[in-house]
Design a protein around this motif. Structure first.
Motif, short mmCIF file in Angstrom:
data_model
loop_
_atom_site.label_atom_id
_atom_site.label_comp_id
_atom_site.label_asym_id
_atom_site.label_seq_id
_atom_site.Cartn_x
_atom_site.Cartn_y
_atom_site.Cartn_z
N PRO A 71 48.07 16.19 17.87
CA PRO A 71 48.61 15.35 18.95
C PRO A 71 48.07 13.92 18.85
O PRO A 71 47.10 13.66 18.12
CB PRO A 71 48.11 16.05 20.22
N GLU A 89 45.29 9.93 22.36
CA GLU A 89 45.15 9.91 23.81
C GLU A 89 45.23 11.34 24.38
O GLU A 89 44.48 11.69 25.29
CB GLU A 89 46.24 9.05 24.45
N ASP A 90 46.12 12.15 23.81
CA ASP A 90 46.23 13.54 24.29
C ASP A 90 44.99 14.34 23.94
O ASP A 90 44.53 15.20 24.71
CB ASP A 90 47.47 14.20 23.69
N GLN A 91 44.45 14.10 22.76
CA GLN A 91 43.22 14.82 22.37
C GLN A 91 42.07 14.46 23.31
O GLN A 91 41.29 15.33 23.71
CB GLN A 91 42.86 14.48 20.94
N ALA A 130 42.36 13.49 26.37
CA ALA A 130 42.63 14.11 27.67
C ALA A 130 42.25 15.60 27.65
O ALA A 130 41.66 16.13 28.60
CB ALA A 130 44.10 13.94 28.02
N THR A 131 42.55 16.27 26.54
CA THR A 131 42.19 17.69 26.44
C THR A 131 40.68 17.87 26.42
O THR A 131 40.13 18.77 27.08
CB THR A 131 42.79 18.28 25.15
N GLU A 171 39.33 17.52 29.83
CA GLU A 171 39.57 18.73 30.63
C GLU A 171 38.57 19.84 30.26
O GLU A 171 38.05 20.54 31.13
CB GLU A 171 41.01 19.22 30.40
#
Length: 475
Positions: free
Chosen positions: A164, A167-169, A171-172, A175
């Motif tokens: 991904p 930015e998505d990494q 965000a993960t 989390e």
């Protein structure tokens, strides 16, 4: 006790027993209790809270590395992306960052191909902490039991994959940090209210370990007598075609057998010496024999052990002498032989066997020996019926001292074998404490080893019909 009070007085006897009590408490009881507590305590790194905390740290580190990786890309992108090659045929970067071949003849991928490959290609380099940042973490459980962090505590399955966008990494990973951090706090409370003791560290001693072997190697190993004996004892077995060994128990058993053999060898060597010095030599000549035994011990023990390396090396004195005499054509690998360790241990601890036997033998009335000979007793019968019963306390003390020293020997097997022989259990305990930093398991090994050695000593004393007060004869 009455004799002690009569001979030394109440004050001196009280001081003596007080000193013994303090010594036993400070140097034996308290250290063993501390060792037992550590042995019963579960290692912190095996606690579920430690795994959750490690996951939180990995995810946090992953975020930082990804942000650092992202920053120069954005900077470069703002300046127009990658460097644009000249028209001489070098690749021209596309808007997405992928290189596009020039018109010099190389194939130009279509836009759809580029999109498909971009969706599967890694968008970041390999980052260990990001790969480890997943809620599907394997938990530390007993052998044969499998558990996963997300399933055990009903967590969402999260992982930082490399495909991904960055930015998505990030965000993960954020989390995962939040989930792992909350779980860590909950687990700390749960573990604080639960018992922190267990027998898992002791169970590690008998835990079977898979031994990967090629088929031809397995056939050779199975034919070895030592492995057959291990199989009879249940320390080596097969499961689903794979070979397993209880390595901790194998090392413990082998070390005890080696220590018993070394003690036996020391007794065989030292008994005639003690007899010769105590009973078969005039006192004026016995002094020189005794001096010959003591002089080598004026040298530091470590130096005496290192001196043997000059003797047993491939280019050492012994091999050189044998080759000079024509007895061998190639050097003998003495450092690979367990017999070499036995010999050096006997040499190192020989006085602990000789002195007790000598002290007891020297109290024997020589008239008893002469009487036995006058009555026609053979030499073997003389020793069996007269000398050995009298020297039994000295033999017991010498055997116990030599056995305990041999069982706990560390420097001799380490220096002499130099890793070319199977390690002794004392080396295993050292490795648990200082090499693998698993001191809780090391403490369990050490405490169990102490108990086993005490049991063997008690069994030996019972077999020899020796009581503690008999040791008073060994002065």
């Amino acid at each position: 006790m009455r004799e002690l009070l009569r001979g030394y007085g109440k004050g001196l006897v009280a001081v003596f027993f007080g000193a013994v009590a303090i010594w036993a408490l400070v140097l034996i009881v308290l250290p063993q209790l501390a060792m037992l507590e550590r042995a019963l305590t579960k290692p912190k790194r095996q606690l579920d809270s430690s795994i959750a905390a490690q996951l939180e740290r990995d995810a946090f580190t992953c975020i930082n590395v990804l942000q650092q990786h992202q920053a120069p890309s954005e900077t470069v992108g703002a300046n127009g992306g990658m460097a644009v090659p000249s028209a001489s045929g070098m690749a021209v970067p596309s808007a997405s960052g992928m290189s596009v071949p020039s018109a010099s003849g190389m194939a130009v991928p279509s836009a759809s191909d580029m999109d498909a490959s971009a969706s599967e290609a890694a968008t970041r380099p390999y980052i260990l902490q990001c790969d480890r940042a997943t809620t599907r973490k394997k938990m530390v459980r007993d052998a044969g039991e499998k558990a996963w962090l997300n399933e055990l505590y009903d967590l969402p399955l999260l992982e930082v994959t490399d495909s991904p966008p960055i930015e998505d990494q990030i965000a993960t990973a954020e989390e995962i940090t939040r989930v792992a951090g909350a779980l860590y706090q909950d687990l700390l409370v749960m573990e604080a209210n639960a018992s922190r003791f267990g027998f898992g560290n002791f169970a590690a001693l008998t835990q079977p370990v898979l031994i990967p072997l090629a088929p031809e190697t397995k056939a050779e190993e199975d034919a070895a007598l030592s492995n057959v004996l291990l199989g009879v004892l249940g320390l080596r077995f097969e499961r689903d075609g794979q070979v397993y060994e209880r390595i901790g128990m194998v090392t413990l058993t082998r070390t005890l057998i080696f220590a018993i053999l070394a003690t036996t060898l020391a007794l065989v060597v030292c008994y005639p010496i003690a007899y010769k010095v105590a009973l078969a030599t005039p006192p004026e000549r016995a002094m020189w024999l005794f001096l010959g035994l003591v002089i080598p011990y004026a040298i530091v023990e470590l130096m005496r052990i290192y001196a043997w390396t000059a003797i047993i090396d491939n280019e050492g004195l012994l091999n050189q002498a044998l080759m000079w005499a024509g007895a061998i054509s190639e050097p003998i690998q003495f450092k690979r032989s367990a017999l070499t360790v036995f010999v050096v241990i006997v040499y190192t601890y020989v006085l602990f066997m000789v002195f007790p036997i000598f002290n007891v033998m020297s109290t024997l009335d020589r008239n008893q020996i002469e009487a036995a000979r006058d009555l026609g007793a053979s030499t073997a019968r003389l020793h069996w019926r007269v000398i050995m019963p009298h020297a039994k306390p000295g033999i017991a003390v010498g055997c116990i001292a030599t056995f305990m020293l041999a069982a706990g020997a560390f420097s001799v097997p380490r220096i002499i074998s130099r890793g070319l022989q199977a390690e002794w259990f004392s080396q295993t305990i050292y490795n648990k404490f200082f090499e693998s930093e698993n001191s809780n398991v090391g403490a369990a090994y050490s405490f169990a080893y102490t108990l086993v050695c005490f049991l063997l000593v008690a069994l030996f004393m019972w077999t020899m019909r020796t009581r503690l007060k008999d040791f008073a004869r060994v002065q």
